[in-house]
Design a protein around this motif. Structure first.
Motif, PDB file in Angstrom:
ATOM      1  N   HIS A  61      28.315  13.023   0.753  1.00 15.76           N
ATOM      2  CA  HIS A  61      27.174  13.688   0.132  1.00 15.76           C
ATOM      3  C   HIS A  61      26.224  14.087   1.258  1.00 15.76           C
ATOM      4  N   CYS A  96      21.516  17.297  -2.812  1.00 10.79           N
ATOM      5  CA  CYS A  96      22.773  16.991  -2.131  1.00 10.79           C
ATOM      6  C   CYS A  96      23.275  18.295  -1.517  1.00 10.79           C
ATOM      7  N   GLU A 128      26.140  18.573   0.388  1.00 13.72           N
ATOM      8  CA  GLU A 128      27.586  18.579   0.663  1.00 13.72           C
ATOM      9  C   GLU A 128      28.285  18.662  -0.689  1.00 13.72           C
ATOM     10  N   TYR A 129      29.193  19.612  -0.831  1.00 16.45           N
ATOM     11  CA  TYR A 129      29.877  19.713  -2.115  1.00 16.45           C
ATOM     12  C   TYR A 129      30.642  18.423  -2.401  1.00 16.45           C
ATOM     13  N   CYS A 130      30.367  17.817  -3.586  1.00 20.03           N
ATOM     14  CA  CYS A 130      30.921  16.489  -3.861  1.00 20.03           C
ATOM     15  C   CYS A 130      31.558  16.390  -5.237  1.00 20.03           C
ATOM     16  N   HIS A 154      27.879  18.097  -8.486  1.00 15.91           N
ATOM     17  CA  HIS A 154      27.163  18.317  -7.227  1.00 15.91           C
ATOM     18  C   HIS A 154      25.801  18.988  -7.407  1.00 15.91           C
ATOM     19  N   MET A 199      22.906  16.851  -8.643  1.00 15.79           N
ATOM     20  CA  MET A 199      22.645  15.598  -7.929  1.00 15.79           C
ATOM     21  C   MET A 199      21.283  15.676  -7.245  1.00 15.79           C
TER      22      MET A 199
HETATM   23 CU1  CUA Z   1      26.566  14.782  -3.827  1.00 12.90          CU
HETATM   24 CU2  CUA Z   1      26.986  17.071  -3.559  1.00 12.90          CU
END
Ligand code: CUA
Length: 176
Positions: free
Chosen positions: A118, A153, A155-157, A161, A164
């Motif tokens: 993340h 966030c 970072e693609y998670c 996402h 978040m």
């Molecule tokens: Cu956690 Cu994107």
């Protein structure tokens, strides 16, 4: 038939023992690569030293959410006008959130993840740390202005996402 001849010539050439000048060039390349490796290691050790112990720096993603220090969501006073907090990223939320911090104090965020990568970012500040499962990162920031800040966030998670989002509430300095 000519095809078969060409193929057998190719095979013969393939299996022929390397000539002397080829051996010399291979040896020189290997020597240069070895020197490059030794030189790189030398300068890495010179710059960063030899790290032989990383305990306390590493986290176990399976238990990080239920054990100290990341299970403790409180803001901890670490000195005069200095605080620290352990920020845990997980799909798809930030803990603790909302987080109250005092205006004008140095806040150190220790950041890690309980599952995937993340990105801990607070727009409008210089806070931007990747939350890596198994590793703790940190950043120290002083909020000059009171107000509500978003944690996003970056970072693609996964599927959640974009939602978040956490909150940091900077409480105004008490003037008496
Ligand atoms: Cu956690 Cu994107």
């Amino acid at each position: 038939m000519s095809n078969t001849t060409a193929q057998s010539e190719f095979e013969a050439a393939f299996h022929k023992v390397a000539e002397r000048h080829e051996c010399v060039w291979v040896f020189i390349s290997m020597l240069l690569l070895s020197l490059l490796l030794i030189g790189t290691l030398f300068f890495v050790v010179l710059d960063y030293g030899v790290v032989v112990k990383t305990d306390g720096y590493n986290t176990n993603p399976a238990t990080v959410g239920t054990t100290a220090p990341f299970a403790d969501t409180a803001l901890v006073r670490t000195g005069p006008n200095a605080y620290s907090v352990h920020m845990l990223a997980h799909c798809w939320a930030w803990t603790p959130s909302p987080l109250h911090v005092p205006q004008g104090a140095a806040i150190t965020f220790y950041v890690t993840s309980a599952d995937v990568l993340h990105g801990f970012q607070v727009p409008g500040t210089t806070i931007n740390v990747t939350a890596v499962p198994g590793i703790t990162g940190s950043v120290t920031y002083t909020f000059a202005h009171a107000g509500t800040y978003n944690i996003i966030c970056n970072e693609y998670c996964g599927i959640g996402h974009q939602s978040m989002i956490g909150r940091i509430i900077v409480d105004p300095e008490r003037r008496t």
